[in-house]
Scaffold this active site. Structure first.
Site, short mmCIF file in Angstrom:
data_model
loop_
_atom_site.label_atom_id
_atom_site.label_comp_id
_atom_site.label_asym_id
_atom_site.label_seq_id
_atom_site.Cartn_x
_atom_site.Cartn_y
_atom_site.Cartn_z
N GLY A 242 19.11 -51.10 -12.23
CA GLY A 242 18.64 -49.72 -12.34
C GLY A 242 18.93 -49.11 -13.70
O GLY A 242 18.12 -48.36 -14.25
N ASP A 243 20.09 -49.43 -14.25
CA ASP A 243 20.44 -48.94 -15.59
C ASP A 243 19.46 -49.48 -16.63
O ASP A 243 19.05 -48.77 -17.55
CB ASP A 243 21.86 -49.37 -15.95
CG ASP A 243 22.91 -48.83 -14.98
OD1 ASP A 243 22.65 -47.78 -14.37
OD2 ASP A 243 23.96 -49.48 -14.83
#
Length: 311
Positions: A242-243
């Site tokens: 997600g980062d």
């Protein structure tokens, strides 16, 4: 860490009130991580000049060096000598069961950081990305962005679970972008009592990820644009995916790409991390990246995204 056995065989259910266990592990892997660290590292690799803002302990020196070599400006990082940098430790057994702990450490001091002096030194912010951090720090930074007129991205992530509805509203209201996964967005609606339409009236654009199903971009008028994933060659470790998506998205936006193209670049970087053991161990090769973008999204998309990519 890895425990070569099963936790269930070492824990006596009838004596949980007296539990005291120690596991002899056969593997220890230490990796750099953290939401802010992962995103800023990826932004640096992608040719951006991110400014990392957060709180650390005196043990941050090596990590700082790695980030700066990647192109990250760490001058916004506050060091507190009486605590260690936040860290997550986890032991996994042969059944893939886990026992884990999260030490907040210096992260709890992030609430003492003011954004205005950093903005003055830099000549302003293009965006302030407010990700998972000390909840009080997140609220302070969001309030300051609204007060000073800094465009901000609301990305409360896993901290949604510990915040009340009024606090969540403070984090979201007025954001240029709201980023979350599908579960977090449903939790946000439940905690605030808002509908999806209410959210649309309070943020510029919502971007919601759906794991292997891709992501959706929802404009203020409700128009939806779906973006597929870049198919992985293998699935190694989901930590930091997600980062990575956020770093690719921000790189595209900073490079003047439309949201759909920015999200497609985010999808590529997310897949790179998924294919790698660790959130910051992936490598960047421009020609290979363009080839994968063409395969996933077509020639037109790859040609547009090219302009935002580093050599």
């Amino acid at each position: 860490m890895h425990f070569p056995g099963k936790f269930s065989e070492q824990i006596l259910a009838e004596q949980l009130d007296r539990i005291s266990v120690s596991f002899l592990v056969d593997e220890l892997v230490v990796r750099r991580g953290g939401v802010a660290g992962n995103i800023s590292y990826a932004l640096g690799v992608l040719g951006q000049k991110p400014v990392l803002v957060g709180a650390v302990g005196p043990d941050f020196a090596e990590y700082r060096s790695v980030l700066e070599k990647a192109g990250v400006d760490t001058s916004g990082v506050a060091t507190f000598d009486d605590v260690h940098t936040a860290r997550f430790t986890c032991t996994t057994d042969d059944d893939m069961r886990q026992i884990a702990s999260f030490y907040t450490g210096a992260m709890a001091r992030a609430r003492e950081i003011e954004l205005a002096p950093i903005a003055e030194r830099l000549g302003g912010f293009e965006f302030v990305h407010i990700g998972a951090n000390d909840p009080e720090a997140m609220l302070r930074h969001t309030d300051e962005c609204r007060e000073k007129g800094y465009p901000f991205i609301a990305d409360p992530s896993q901290q949604l679970a510990r915040m009340g509805g009024d606090e969540v509203k403070r984090l979201v209201d007025g954001a240029t972008y709201l980023i979350s996964n599908d579960y977090e967005f449903e939790l946000l609606l439940k905690k605030t009592g808002w509908t999806a339409q209410d959210v649309a009236s309070r943020v510029g654009t919502r971007i919601t990820t759906y794991s292997e199903k891709g992501s959706v971009i929802v404009a203020a008028d409700g128009t939806e644009t779906w973006v597929d994933v870049v198919p992985p060659t293998e699935t190694v470790d989901p930590t930091g995916v997600g980062d990575a998506f956020r770093a690719g998205l921000l790189t595209g936006l900073s490079g003047g790409l439309p949201l759909e193209r920015s999200a497609q670049l985010g999808a590529l970087i997310a897949t790179y991390v998924l294919e790698t053991d660790g959130p910051q161990e992936w490598t960047w090769q421009r020609d290979a990246a363009l080839a994968r973008l063409r395969d996933a999204f077509g020639d037109s998309a790859a040609d547009e995204i090219t302009a935002a990519l580093p050599a």
